[in-house]
Scaffold this active site. Structure first.
Site, PDB file in Angstrom:
ATOM      1  N   GLY A  91       1.419  -4.461   9.026  1.00  0.00           N
ATOM      2  CA  GLY A  91       0.069  -4.490   8.457  1.00  0.00           C
ATOM      3  C   GLY A  91       0.014  -4.882   6.996  1.00  0.00           C
ATOM      4  O   GLY A  91      -0.989  -4.638   6.318  1.00  0.00           O
ATOM      5  N   HIS A  98       3.892  -2.767  -2.507  1.00  0.00           N
ATOM      6  CA  HIS A  98       2.948  -1.765  -3.001  1.00  0.00           C
ATOM      7  C   HIS A  98       2.987  -0.540  -2.120  1.00  0.00           C
ATOM      8  O   HIS A  98       3.185  -0.630  -0.904  1.00  0.00           O
ATOM      9  CB  HIS A  98       1.522  -2.323  -3.069  1.00  0.00           C
ATOM     10  CG  HIS A  98       1.075  -2.988  -1.807  1.00  0.00           C
ATOM     11  ND1 HIS A  98       1.478  -4.251  -1.443  1.00  0.00           N
ATOM     12  CD2 HIS A  98       0.265  -2.554  -0.809  1.00  0.00           C
ATOM     13  CE1 HIS A  98       0.926  -4.574  -0.286  1.00  0.00           C
ATOM     14  NE2 HIS A  98       0.191  -3.552   0.126  1.00  0.00           N
TER      15      HIS A  98
HETATM   16  P1  5GP Z   1      -1.599  -4.046   2.589  1.00  0.00           P
HETATM   17  O1  5GP Z   1      -2.582  -4.398   3.654  1.00  0.00           O
HETATM   18  O2  5GP Z   1      -0.816  -5.261   2.126  1.00  0.00           O
HETATM   19  O3  5GP Z   1      -0.710  -2.890   2.911  1.00  0.00           O
HETATM   20  O4  5GP Z   1      -2.457  -3.545   1.365  1.00  0.00           O
HETATM   21  C1  5GP Z   1      -3.074  -4.399   0.468  1.00  0.00           C
HETATM   22  C2  5GP Z   1      -4.195  -3.619  -0.175  1.00  0.00           C
HETATM   23  O5  5GP Z   1      -4.590  -4.300  -1.351  1.00  0.00           O
HETATM   24  C3  5GP Z   1      -5.431  -3.482   0.703  1.00  0.00           C
HETATM   25  O6  5GP Z   1      -5.701  -2.105   0.895  1.00  0.00           O
HETATM   26  C4  5GP Z   1      -6.530  -4.178  -0.083  1.00  0.00           C
HETATM   27  O7  5GP Z   1      -7.761  -3.526  -0.003  1.00  0.00           O
HETATM   28  C5  5GP Z   1      -5.970  -4.169  -1.507  1.00  0.00           C
HETATM   29  N1  5GP Z   1      -6.362  -5.287  -2.339  1.00  0.00           N
HETATM   30  C6  5GP Z   1      -6.323  -6.604  -2.019  1.00  0.00           C
HETATM   31  N2  5GP Z   1      -6.712  -7.351  -3.066  1.00  0.00           N
HETATM   32  C7  5GP Z   1      -6.981  -6.478  -4.071  1.00  0.00           C
HETATM   33  C8  5GP Z   1      -7.435  -6.660  -5.408  1.00  0.00           C
HETATM   34  O8  5GP Z   1      -7.664  -7.768  -5.901  1.00  0.00           O
HETATM   35  N3  5GP Z   1      -7.611  -5.530  -6.154  1.00  0.00           N
HETATM   36  C9  5GP Z   1      -7.376  -4.279  -5.657  1.00  0.00           C
HETATM   37  N4  5GP Z   1      -7.569  -3.252  -6.479  1.00  0.00           N
HETATM   38  N5  5GP Z   1      -6.937  -4.094  -4.396  1.00  0.00           N
HETATM   39  C10 5GP Z   1      -6.764  -5.169  -3.608  1.00  0.00           C
END
Ligand code: 5GP
Ligand code: ZN
Length: 112
Positions: A91, A98
């Site tokens: 996911g 992160h």
């Molecule tokens: P992943 O899906 O990769 O585990 O999590 C990525 C997270 O980054 C998602 O929860 C999404 O909402 C967050 N996200 C994506 N782009 C940005 C952004 O530009 N700023 C912030 N603060 N969060 C972001």
């Protein structure tokens, strides 16, 4: 990584309020929160995913920062969850390592 959104956040190209910052790590609120508290904790250095990390100190910095932030926000009272989505089936949507710090409601298990 010049086109990485989290690199841009970490180096200040995209102005973002940091809940925590030190020489290795920054933390900021998720744009699309999945819980009342949803913080992202990232290394300043670019790693495409957990699998790209070669130096164990990245993990100690990331995890210890997340626990510190959780205590600062008093999340340890009721509990919290730390998640690192990795790769397509894991996911992961942003290809910069992160850690999600989630809290403020009862979190379901197993995850979807
Ligand atoms: P992943 O899906 O990769 O585990 O999590 C990525 C997270 O980054 C998602 O929860 C999404 O909402 C967050 N996200 C994506 N782009 C940005 C952004 O530009 N700023 C912030 N603060 N969060 C972001
Ligand atoms: Zn990056």
């Amino acid at each position: 990584m010049s086109d990485c959104i989290f690199c841009k956040i970490a180096n200040g190209d995209i102005p973002t309020e940091f809940l925590y910052s030190d020489e290795n790590v920054v933390a900021f609120r998720d744009l699309n929160p999945q819980a009342p508290v949803h913080v992202l904790v990232i290394p300043k250095k670019h790693y495409a995913s957990a699998s790209a990390v070669e130096d164990d100190s990245v993990w100690s910095n990331l995890m210890s920062s997340a626990v510190k932030i959780a205590k600062q926000l008093e999340l340890d009272k009721n509990g919290y969850r730390m998640v690192i989505n990795t790769g397509e089936q894991g996911g992961q949507s942003v290809p910069h390592l992160h850690l999600h710090l989630l809290a403020g409601r009862n979190l379901g298990w197993p995850p979807g």
